[in-house]
Scaffold this motif. Sequence first.
Motif, PDB file in Angstrom:
ATOM      1  N   THR A 195       5.019   6.992  10.036  1.00  0.00           N
ATOM      2  CA  THR A 195       4.280   8.149  10.561  1.00  0.00           C
ATOM      3  C   THR A 195       3.385   7.736  11.720  1.00  0.00           C
ATOM      4  N   PRO A 196       3.428   8.450  12.849  1.00  0.00           N
ATOM      5  CA  PRO A 196       2.530   8.151  13.965  1.00  0.00           C
ATOM      6  C   PRO A 196       1.066   8.178  13.548  1.00  0.00           C
ATOM      7  N   HIS A 197       0.291   7.258  14.108  1.00  0.00           N
ATOM      8  CA  HIS A 197      -1.154   7.097  13.904  1.00  0.00           C
ATOM      9  C   HIS A 197      -1.499   6.380  12.594  1.00  0.00           C
ATOM     10  N   VAL A 198      -0.528   6.157  11.726  1.00  0.00           N
ATOM     11  CA  VAL A 198      -0.775   5.358  10.517  1.00  0.00           C
ATOM     12  C   VAL A 198      -0.506   3.896  10.869  1.00  0.00           C
ATOM     13  N   VAL A 199      -1.532   3.051  10.734  1.00  0.00           N
ATOM     14  CA  VAL A 199      -1.404   1.649  11.153  1.00  0.00           C
ATOM     15  C   VAL A 199      -1.166   0.708   9.978  1.00  0.00           C
ATOM     16  N   LYS A 200      -1.477   1.144   8.746  1.00  0.00           N
ATOM     17  CA  LYS A 200      -1.232   0.300   7.584  1.00  0.00           C
ATOM     18  C   LYS A 200      -1.136   1.159   6.337  1.00  0.00           C
ATOM     19  N   VAL A 201      -0.200   0.803   5.439  1.00  0.00           N
ATOM     20  CA  VAL A 201      -0.051   1.486   4.159  1.00  0.00           C
ATOM     21  C   VAL A 201      -0.246   0.465   3.047  1.00  0.00           C
ATOM     22  N   ASN A 202      -1.114   0.793   2.088  1.00  0.00           N
ATOM     23  CA  ASN A 202      -1.358  -0.072   0.933  1.00  0.00           C
ATOM     24  C   ASN A 202      -0.718   0.550  -0.298  1.00  0.00           C
ATOM     25  N   TYR A 203       0.402  -0.011  -0.715  1.00  0.00           N
ATOM     26  CA  TYR A 203       1.056   0.434  -1.945  1.00  0.00           C
ATOM     27  C   TYR A 203       1.954  -0.688  -2.428  1.00  0.00           C
ATOM     28  N   SER A 204       1.509  -1.346  -3.489  1.00  0.00           N
ATOM     29  CA  SER A 204       2.233  -2.523  -3.973  1.00  0.00           C
ATOM     30  C   SER A 204       3.606  -2.180  -4.533  1.00  0.00           C
ATOM     31  N   GLY A 205       3.881  -0.891  -4.700  1.00  0.00           N
ATOM     32  CA  GLY A 205       5.185  -0.489  -5.174  1.00  0.00           C
ATOM     33  C   GLY A 205       6.274  -0.534  -4.121  1.00  0.00           C
ATOM     34  N   GLN A 221       3.081  -8.890  -2.758  1.00  0.00           N
ATOM     35  CA  GLN A 221       3.032  -8.981  -4.219  1.00  0.00           C
ATOM     36  C   GLN A 221       4.311  -8.444  -4.868  1.00  0.00           C
ATOM     37  N   PHE A 222       5.403  -8.516  -4.158  1.00  0.00           N
ATOM     38  CA  PHE A 222       6.665  -7.977  -4.662  1.00  0.00           C
ATOM     39  C   PHE A 222       7.040  -8.581  -6.010  1.00  0.00           C
ATOM     40  N   GLU A 223       6.881  -9.908  -6.166  1.00  0.00           N
ATOM     41  CA  GLU A 223       7.262 -10.556  -7.424  1.00  0.00           C
ATOM     42  C   GLU A 223       6.348 -10.124  -8.574  1.00  0.00           C
ATOM     43  N   LEU A 224       5.061  -9.952  -8.296  1.00  0.00           N
ATOM     44  CA  LEU A 224       4.155  -9.487  -9.343  1.00  0.00           C
ATOM     45  C   LEU A 224       4.484  -8.056  -9.753  1.00  0.00           C
ATOM     46  N   TYR A 238       5.254  -7.168 -13.679  1.00  0.00           N
ATOM     47  CA  TYR A 238       4.353  -6.360 -14.480  1.00  0.00           C
ATOM     48  C   TYR A 238       4.651  -4.853 -14.426  1.00  0.00           C
ATOM     49  N   PHE A 239       5.288  -4.404 -13.362  1.00  0.00           N
ATOM     50  CA  PHE A 239       5.437  -2.971 -13.136  1.00  0.00           C
ATOM     51  C   PHE A 239       6.867  -2.579 -12.784  1.00  0.00           C
ATOM     52  N   PRO A 240       7.809  -2.832 -13.667  1.00  0.00           N
ATOM     53  CA  PRO A 240       9.194  -2.447 -13.363  1.00  0.00           C
ATOM     54  C   PRO A 240       9.378  -0.948 -13.200  1.00  0.00           C
ATOM     55  N   ASP A 241       8.451  -0.150 -13.752  1.00  0.00           N
ATOM     56  CA  ASP A 241       8.545   1.304 -13.635  1.00  0.00           C
ATOM     57  C   ASP A 241       7.582   1.881 -12.603  1.00  0.00           C
ATOM     58  N   GLY A 242       6.961   1.009 -11.777  1.00  0.00           N
ATOM     59  CA  GLY A 242       6.068   1.483 -10.725  1.00  0.00           C
ATOM     60  C   GLY A 242       4.625   1.120 -10.983  1.00  0.00           C
ATOM     61  N   VAL A 243       3.821   1.102  -9.900  1.00  0.00           N
ATOM     62  CA  VAL A 243       2.430   0.657 -10.010  1.00  0.00           C
ATOM     63  C   VAL A 243       1.433   1.807 -10.148  1.00  0.00           C
ATOM     64  N   GLY A 244       1.910   3.040 -10.070  1.00  0.00           N
ATOM     65  CA  GLY A 244       0.978   4.142 -10.268  1.00  0.00           C
ATOM     66  C   GLY A 244       1.007   5.167  -9.163  1.00  0.00           C
ATOM     67  N   GLN A 245       0.060   6.116  -9.264  1.00  0.00           N
ATOM     68  CA  GLN A 245       0.083   7.291  -8.396  1.00  0.00           C
ATOM     69  C   GLN A 245      -0.863   7.211  -7.202  1.00  0.00           C
TER      70      GLN A 245
END
Length: 443
Positions: free
Chosen positions: A327-337, A343-346, A350-357
Amino acid sequence: MSSQAASQGSQPSQCQGFATQAIHAGYNRQKNADAVSVPIYASAAFDLEDAARGRALAAGDIPGFEYSRVANPTVDALERRLAALEGGVGAVALSSGMAAVSYALMCAGEGGGRIIAPTNLYGASVDALGDFLPQFNIHADFAHNINDLAEVESLIGPDTRAIYAETVANPSTEITDIEPLAELAHRHGIALIVDNTVPTPYLLRPIEFGADIVVHSTTKGITGHGNAIGGVIVDAGRFDWTNGRFPQFTREEQVIADGDGTLRSFAGKFGNEAFIKRIRVKYLRTFGAVQSPFNAYLQLLGLETLPERVSRQVASATAIASHLTRTPHVVKVNYSGLGNTPQFELAAKYFPDGVGQILSFSVDGDVNNVRRILDGTKIFSYVPNIGDARSLIVDPANITHREVPTAWRVAAGVNDNLLRLSVGLEDVNDLIADLDQAIAGAY
């Protein structure tokens, strides 16, 4: 002192599925006039029946209810259900998540202990550890990276009582590597306390990876509808509180004396439930952050749909996070999912079904652009909560993390251009369109 009552029935077997336990655990309808839903016991006190039973209840020698400041049947059902879902031996429900955090840290650090914690905690937790609890002679040693075991170990001293961390940090979604942290803590005879609010026990059960105490703001994903405030402390029942670092558990006290007047210690009387019993008898009973039966009932209703809600929210959060990376103007997204994070391996462990909402993202421009995005959303509500069925947006630097020292906020990526989302249950395409129009309109 009343303990949780056997009249509510035993927990279902751990071999039952999570969704089954979320609906049935900790409640016996035959003992509650065959009510299918947990009744709201709106009673301040309960009949002791006779003098002998009253003395036994007050001493904690038998299970039952005497006064709702200590235990209530509706709240008891919530406690039993959450203990079952987290895999603990017991739980105490409280009036808010911060009551749960504060009581757990105070119970561990009581009498002059130190707590190791990361700097990327929720703002009120940073304020409690860094500024308020020191007034009670409980001090914090902050680690820049809680997953750096060498750094954490260097902070352990003779007065260290516990390590405290969030399983998924808010708003960065950074993941705590629980298993090696627990091994390190236990090697030194200290406890691992974790806040599992963001993922909920549906996505992660920290006790299975070695955590000793789990806390939640049940206001968030556990309730899921934004209509009730609450918190809970769950005890794994495995930590040795008699190892010499925790004199509060081996000191004999009048409040839990036997019926014949013999003084007892919490460890001696309650064994592996010493921590959770101390929370109930000393902290809940004395400081009084009592969970109301009505709020407990609302949280029990929320729990019944937890797996379905969180599954949908994770899917939508992942789609939105992926879209924001383009998306234009978005410079960084924080979502470990997302699959491309450090932190892909973590996440896979720990979170095979996702890290949350929740997720967060930074935009270019200045605070005026951020303000226009906040004011421009039509579906996302500007609300300082997470886990709601509704989608929410907030600017953490000004709202949820304003208590955090500036240097720590910036190091954690909580700058003035950061926005946090809590993704709800609306159609994901509508949410994406809402963000697109708000961001485009802000520039």
